[in-house]
Design a protein around this motif. Structure first.
Motif, mmCIF file in Angstrom:
data_model
loop_
_atom_site.group_PDB
_atom_site.id
_atom_site.type_symbol
_atom_site.label_atom_id
_atom_site.label_comp_id
_atom_site.label_asym_id
_atom_site.label_seq_id
_atom_site.Cartn_x
_atom_site.Cartn_y
_atom_site.Cartn_z
ATOM 1 N N PHE A 58 78.209 7.902 116.206
ATOM 2 C CA PHE A 58 77.390 7.794 115.261
ATOM 3 C C PHE A 58 76.600 9.335 114.710
ATOM 4 C CE2 PHE A 58 75.994 3.016 116.305
ATOM 5 C CZ PHE A 58 77.419 3.068 115.884
ATOM 6 N N TYR A 59 76.476 10.010 115.243
ATOM 7 C CA TYR A 59 75.680 11.668 115.081
ATOM 8 C C TYR A 59 76.917 11.960 114.508
ATOM 9 C CZ TYR A 59 70.797 12.031 115.332
ATOM 10 O OH TYR A 59 69.073 12.385 115.443
ATOM 11 N N GLU A 60 78.155 11.746 115.081
ATOM 12 C CA GLU A 60 79.232 12.965 114.560
ATOM 13 C C GLU A 60 79.603 12.221 113.551
ATOM 14 O OE1 GLU A 60 83.384 14.243 117.185
ATOM 15 O OE2 GLU A 60 81.915 13.982 117.767
ATOM 16 N N ARG A 61 79.436 11.437 113.262
ATOM 17 C CA ARG A 61 79.833 10.485 111.964
ATOM 18 C C ARG A 61 79.465 10.944 110.989
ATOM 19 N NH1 ARG A 61 76.851 8.696 109.111
ATOM 20 N NH2 ARG A 61 75.958 7.540 110.312
ATOM 21 N N GLY A 111 73.507 23.542 118.153
ATOM 22 C CA GLY A 111 74.642 23.723 118.001
ATOM 23 C C GLY A 111 75.463 22.339 118.215
ATOM 24 N N SER A 112 74.901 21.303 118.051
ATOM 25 C CA SER A 112 76.084 19.918 117.910
ATOM 26 C C SER A 112 76.879 19.862 116.527
ATOM 27 C CB SER A 112 75.034 18.764 117.479
ATOM 28 O OG SER A 112 74.367 18.974 118.554
ATOM 29 N N VAL A 113 76.336 20.958 115.240
ATOM 30 C CA VAL A 113 77.127 20.636 113.862
ATOM 31 C C VAL A 113 78.014 21.738 114.391
ATOM 32 C CG1 VAL A 113 76.507 22.055 111.540
ATOM 33 C CG2 VAL A 113 74.776 20.367 112.274
ATOM 34 N N LEU A 114 78.130 22.809 115.140
ATOM 35 C CA LEU A 114 78.716 24.047 115.377
ATOM 36 C C LEU A 114 79.866 23.540 116.201
ATOM 37 C CD1 LEU A 114 76.474 27.172 115.404
ATOM 38 C CD2 LEU A 114 77.532 26.526 113.128
ATOM 39 N N ARG A 115 79.839 22.668 116.804
ATOM 40 C CA ARG A 115 80.791 22.230 118.127
ATOM 41 C C ARG A 115 81.590 21.230 116.716
ATOM 42 N NH1 ARG A 115 77.066 22.613 122.050
ATOM 43 N NH2 ARG A 115 76.065 20.229 121.108
ATOM 44 N N VAL A 116 81.134 19.906 116.457
ATOM 45 C CA VAL A 116 81.676 19.639 115.568
ATOM 46 C C VAL A 116 82.771 19.876 114.979
ATOM 47 C CG1 VAL A 116 82.028 17.587 113.186
ATOM 48 C CG2 VAL A 116 80.470 17.650 115.566
ATOM 49 N N TYR A 117 82.019 21.064 114.249
ATOM 50 C CA TYR A 117 83.429 21.721 113.154
ATOM 51 C C TYR A 117 83.792 23.354 113.324
ATOM 52 C CZ TYR A 117 82.173 19.275 108.320
ATOM 53 O OH TYR A 117 81.580 17.856 107.869
#
Length: 212
Positions: free
Chosen positions: A66-69, A121-127
């Protein structure tokens, strides 16, 4: 599960980085929590612990999904964040700032963007498919390449500019990232400069002779 729980970055997110659930997502989370409660309230047997752990594991996996979404559906604001990060990172590799503050850390960059290091870090990994430290390392190598190609500084001097106490450590990071040692790349640029200077000298001589 204890071995893997530290891999869930959201445990280190700040309160203002909380997960916003849709009605459907909320129903899934509530259902899992109710299953955990039912199992806990029922008669304990040899399966109880494993069943509860499995439900907790499901809860963590869904939270990560859900966070990735959320990162993806909030595309505009997330892309703006990535752009701000890239601009901030580039600004830190100004020569004067490097001499004064050194290579920026993950914590420093996150603080400047009012984010927790894990959330950034999570945002950068996704994008970008890279974490914050990888972005810093990539920018550091870019800076080193520019210095190797445009200055007469030694490998040791460039390593010192980038905060390395030992040139060997810098060379190791450089080679791991580029598959090429800074020495060989520096030699290539020096050879290119010599050829360029020689070409200029020959051109100047030709020009002088043409005037006579």
């Amino acid at each position: 599960m204890a071995k893997h729980i530290h891999t869930y970055d959201f445990f280190q997110y700040e309160v203002n980085e909380a997960l916003f659930l849709s009605d459907k997502e909320e129903a899934i989370i509530v259902d899992i929590l109710q299953n955990i409660e039912k199992e806990y309230q029922s008669n304990i047997d040899k399966f109880s612990r494993e069943l509860i752990l499995k439900q907790i594991e499901r809860l963590l996996i869904y939270a990560e999904r859900f966070y990735e979404r959320q990162f993806i559906t909030r595309k505009k604001s997330t892309q703006e964040l990535v752009i701000r990060f890239e601009q901030l990172l580039s600004a830190q590799f100004d020569r004067d700032k490097l001499q004064e503050h050194g290579v920026p850390t993950v914590s420093f960059l996150a603080q400047q963007l009012n984010l927790s290091p894990n959330y950034l870090g999570s945002v950068l990994r996704v994008y970008t498919q890279q974490n914050t430290q990888q972005h810093i390392q990539h920018k550091m190598i870019e800076y080193a390449k520019v210095r190797l190609s445009t200055s007469s500084l030694s490998i040791s001097e460039i390593a010192y500019e980038l905060g390395f106490e030992h040139p060997q450590s810098f060379s190791k990071v450089f080679k791991k990232t580029t598959q090429q040692s800074p020495v060989s790349l520096g030699s290539y640029f020096n050879k290119f400069r010599l050829q360029k200077n020689e070409f200029i000298r020959i051109y100047q001589l030709c020009f002088i002779f043409s005037q006579h």
